[in-house]
Design an enzyme around this catalytic site. Sequence first.
Site, PDB file in Angstrom:
ATOM      1  N   ARG A 119     -44.179  24.661   4.551  1.00  0.00           N
ATOM      2  CA  ARG A 119     -43.100  24.294   5.480  1.00  0.00           C
ATOM      3  C   ARG A 119     -41.751  24.605   4.846  1.00  0.00           C
ATOM      4  NH1 ARG A 119     -42.185  17.659   5.139  1.00  0.00           N
ATOM      5  NH2 ARG A 119     -41.872  17.627   2.898  1.00  0.00           N
ATOM      6  N   THR A 161       0.846  -1.195   0.000  1.00  0.00           N
ATOM      7  CA  THR A 161       0.000   0.000   0.000  1.00  0.00           C
ATOM      8  C   THR A 161       0.884   1.249   0.000  1.00  0.00           C
ATOM      9  OG1 THR A 161      -0.196   0.124   2.420  1.00  0.00           O
ATOM     10  CG2 THR A 161      -1.814  -1.229   1.255  1.00  0.00           C
ATOM     11  N   ASP A 162       2.064   1.147   0.590  1.00  0.00           N
ATOM     12  CA  ASP A 162       2.992   2.274   0.575  1.00  0.00           C
ATOM     13  C   ASP A 162       3.394   2.647  -0.854  1.00  0.00           C
ATOM     14  OD1 ASP A 162       4.875   3.983   2.374  1.00  0.00           O
ATOM     15  OD2 ASP A 162       6.192   3.155   0.832  1.00  0.00           O
ATOM     16  N   PHE A 187     -46.798  18.985   2.786  1.00  0.00           N
ATOM     17  CA  PHE A 187     -46.803  17.534   3.031  1.00  0.00           C
ATOM     18  C   PHE A 187     -48.132  17.144   3.656  1.00  0.00           C
ATOM     19  CE2 PHE A 187     -45.490  13.616   5.440  1.00  0.00           C
ATOM     20  CZ  PHE A 187     -45.298  12.832   4.316  1.00  0.00           C
ATOM     21  N   ASN A 196     -33.958  14.670   5.383  1.00  0.00           N
ATOM     22  CA  ASN A 196     -34.924  15.750   5.552  1.00  0.00           C
ATOM     23  C   ASN A 196     -34.508  16.524   6.809  1.00  0.00           C
ATOM     24  OD1 ASN A 196     -37.139  17.394   5.733  1.00  0.00           O
ATOM     25  ND2 ASN A 196     -38.626  15.793   5.220  1.00  0.00           N
TER      26      ASN A 196
END
Lengths: 303, 303, 303, 303
Positions: free
Chosen positions: D176, D57-58, D159, D250
Amino acid sequence: MPTILGQNQYGKAENRVVRIVRDGDTHHIKDLNVSVALSGDMEEVHYSGSNANVLPTDTTKNTVYAFAKEHGIESAEQFGIHLARHFVTSQDPIHRARIRVEEYAWERIAAPGAGEVKHSFVRKGQETRVSQITFDGSRWEIISGLKDLTVLNSTDSEFWGYAKDKYTTLREAYDRILATDVSARWRYHWTDDTEPMPDWDNSYDRAREHMLHAFAETYSLSLQQTLYQMGSRIIDARDEIDEIRFSLPNNHHFLVDLEPFGLKNDTPDGAVYFAADRPYGLIEATVLRDGAEPRIPLDMTNL
Amino acid sequence: MPTILGQNQYGKAENRVVRIVRDGDTHHIKDLNVSVALSGDMEEVHYSGSNANVLPTDTTKNTVYAFAKEHGIESAEQFGIHLARHFVTSQDPIHRARIRVEEYAWERIAAPGAGEVKHSFVRKGQETRVSQITFDGSRWEIISGLKDLTVLNSTDSEFWGYAKDKYTTLREAYDRILATDVSARWRYHWTDDTEPMPDWDNSYDRAREHMLHAFAETYSLSLQQTLYQMGSRIIDARDEIDEIRFSLPNNHHFLVDLEPFGLKNDTPDGAVYFAADRPYGLIEATVLRDGAEPRIPLDMTNL
Amino acid sequence: MPTILGQNQYGKAENRVVRIVRDGDTHHIKDLNVSVALSGDMEEVHYSGSNANVLPTDTTKNTVYAFAKEHGIESAEQFGIHLARHFVTSQDPIHRARIRVEEYAWERIAAPGAGEVKHSFVRKGQETRVSQITFDGSRWEIISGLKDLTVLNSTDSEFWGYAKDKYTTLREAYDRILATDVSARWRYHWTDDTEPMPDWDNSYDRAREHMLHAFAETYSLSLQQTLYQMGSRIIDARDEIDEIRFSLPNNHHFLVDLEPFGLKNDTPDGAVYFAADRPYGLIEATVLRDGAEPRIPLDMTNL
Amino acid sequence: MPTILGQNQYGKAENRVVRIVRDGDTHHIKDLNVSVALSGDMEEVHYSGSNANVLPTDTTKNTVYAFAKEHGIESAEQFGIHLARHFVTSQDPIHRARIRVEEYAWERIAAPGAGEVKHSFVRKGQETRVSQITFDGSRWEIISGLKDLTVLNSTDSEFWGYAKDKYTTLREAYDRILATDVSARWRYHWTDDTEPMPDWDNSYDRAREHMLHAFAETYSLSLQQTLYQMGSRIIDARDEIDEIRFSLPNNHHFLVDLEPFGLKNDTPDGAVYFAADRPYGLIEATVLRDGAEPRIPLDMTNL
């Protein structure tokens, strides 16, 4: 119409519910974070905004709290099963319910005064237990697990013999720290209401224990090897679990170069390390019972 | 010149140092986050940018790691004392050093296999231990404490008889959950090198224990009363501590109204609560030994 | 009694209040996070749990929302002044009120459709504006500022000529990136109700602008020098501000060594850097108008 | 053998790379967080710990930094394409590479002094741009998007007309606030090297703009309807995009009940709201070009 609606779901997320049970003076606590996601006949609300098929997310929240009273919280899994069954069987347009639960563990405060105190708790603060319960009206899928369980071996870890290319500068390591934050999700074999359920809490405790033991006992030549040992030990030992997936960051601990200060760092009596943040190696894999179908989503362990 | 320089300090913050000590096969771990802040003759670097008096922050980082090897890490406090003394006595322009330390606790993994594993650890994950060590060349100030210790009493808490004005709508409570995340800082009496130091680790363990016991054993009419009990018990029991300050959020657990669903929530066998995030009550106070001068900064418990 | 109560305060923290004002079709938004802390005759609640002098934190929350309607939110400072005055003048036991406000900025979405949309906003997402308003019944203290304003100069920064000791390994830099997250708090001269208030919003905008310009225009030999330029420019230009304190992390950008790959990194056309997390240099200082008394608490810029 | 290895991948995550390009006195900045995940013939490292097929990974980290210099960073997508192609074509055991990129936007500081400053930047701090580039040796999959773009409509949202059951207590709303933090991922039609690539930056800007406009211009009867409008507008307008998935919390803004204080809250000139944290509604859906196959993973928008 050139565009169509694909997979969709909705519900109230992160309902924080605490349930106290009083057994005389002895109290018990369950502390959950519950997220509801419902799917079904939801085309119209997307296309025209008609909410006729939409049970409000506020109602799903109310249901979580009401069910905590009506059914109690025996375990994260059992609580999720009650909820998922309710939404799918009570609302025609809802065909699938997915309940996600995080559970925070508490332990009692052992206070000597005033007799023994049986209603005082301190949060354990270690890993978070998680579960996802999905029901489509006929079959169940239960995926449980944990996250943020941080472990470290201060020896018995090596890393060498790897592939090299023109960008490789890493030096081989024959004795290093191996540390990670375990995120694991395992899928239960149980899918059918007519079959007996596993003992969810015992299964959790045993799976956690197997992971810790495998981590501690594996002489590691790579984090991948350790991961596989952790997974296969669970599959071998727990018949009720068919599949497990891990996401294991390699929490790098770099040996500090103290030579400029005339100090030898890595000596038989120990050493000093820099614990790095980013970047980090990230090792992810699924371990399966032979013949089982892989179903745990790849990114689920990163949530 | 119409503007002047006021208080200033600089250094390297958040040096993450892990020290492993090997005692044969048995390993020991110390895991710290160390921040250095130095003050002194620093006018020139602010006015003209001349760095002649500035020991680089990179050097203060190197010193943290070198000292972890040279002196070891006996305790957070002792390690900070080594560092603060070094900076003030070795650099003429540095007149004051403040070292802040966070310490993360680990416990051993008890694995049955491969003999007993003596180099495997799991992070305890509960509170973070903290300490601030300040030295001005002649006197020391040691302020230690902890943060993020979450506790909860499921009964023995009331809140009533409070002041009311036109904006008051709260209903009185005669049996409620009391929960908080304890952040505490206590100041040690010790300031003088020629006097014997406290046993820092034992003092920490006892102070933590007194807080937990006082929290559990206090029948609470207000969080302020509980806070004062926690503080005074430490001042009473621990001669080496002169002052303690708390910041205690009131982690509200609201009883859910289940009447609309035909359910009675608060019954003898228990109840269901909504654990809220924001807003939260915040109770802060200092408790002092009579005659001691208050010196813990007001916001220190919020860091 | 061997222990006594020291400084203490209480109130409801983090009341998230959004105020919409409708000017015909054109809407305006204010988005605040308001924390109330009250002090006064509060011995009894700590000693015995008597709440007779305690206005509930719930009431302070209600007051925040009611005042947002009654008085509107002209600015963070003006809103805090309304609240602080109310608590101190309406409740005998309350002698001091401290209001802290965070403000989040929004900008309009410029949408071409449906005429011009005048009620749609996107959060700006840059710095958070902050203010602390304190009133003791006779005098005011207003400390305002900002946090999390991230800035970067890709040249015109050097660091050399510093002190060296045996732990110094840093190489001198003649052209480096200078980057920081600005946290600043400035104190207004205004303390007296009978004198005219500053124009809070204009003062904020100008102070922010001066900081950005000073950061951009200073050829920097040290972050301390840049800090002092940022502060003194505000003190010089803004009569209403007497004192300013900064906490400036040095967001290190390390030039990556690409020599092993046959690449020269730092060339006339640019370079590649590693942006590090921890540790980081941390530079903190107060800049004052000559003759002004320093009153901004040292750690306030770290909150 | 009862257990087998399933899907697995590894690499270095969160490489923070900053690239400065100098065009005379005018500098340009790219600021990325790059994560590499590689898959292929990796059985042995899991089973026995043999790293023979494992590029460290290095090394993948080094490659990110070297490529930033060698190839520059034209766009997040183009940079990821360079990296993914390299890993798959240069290492036999690597059959698939997935590159994830986060990009942080900066804007110039317009400072009047010292001529015009062309090397000073302030972080824009709004949404984070993201991209995932996957290559299996023959075909590409490019999924781009953004997260943490917070938007709010202060009217034109209703709503009502929703399904009700015994747990429903919500009152219908006819005006709203509608607010959300947009997290979106869109998949490009482009998969084949021999076809011309989209203009990644222009496509991002246009998709972002369409989302904002659709959000602002939709008179909303449910957040699902708004979501679908945002998605379908992009599919309609941008031929290069076949699929888009959203996760839209929401962000509830509850009208505060001020009646107990004799105040009418919701008046023609505006109102005061409590901005809640948890729980929140969570609306997720995929919008597709008719005939396109859905491929964006369900949880990708929650990462």
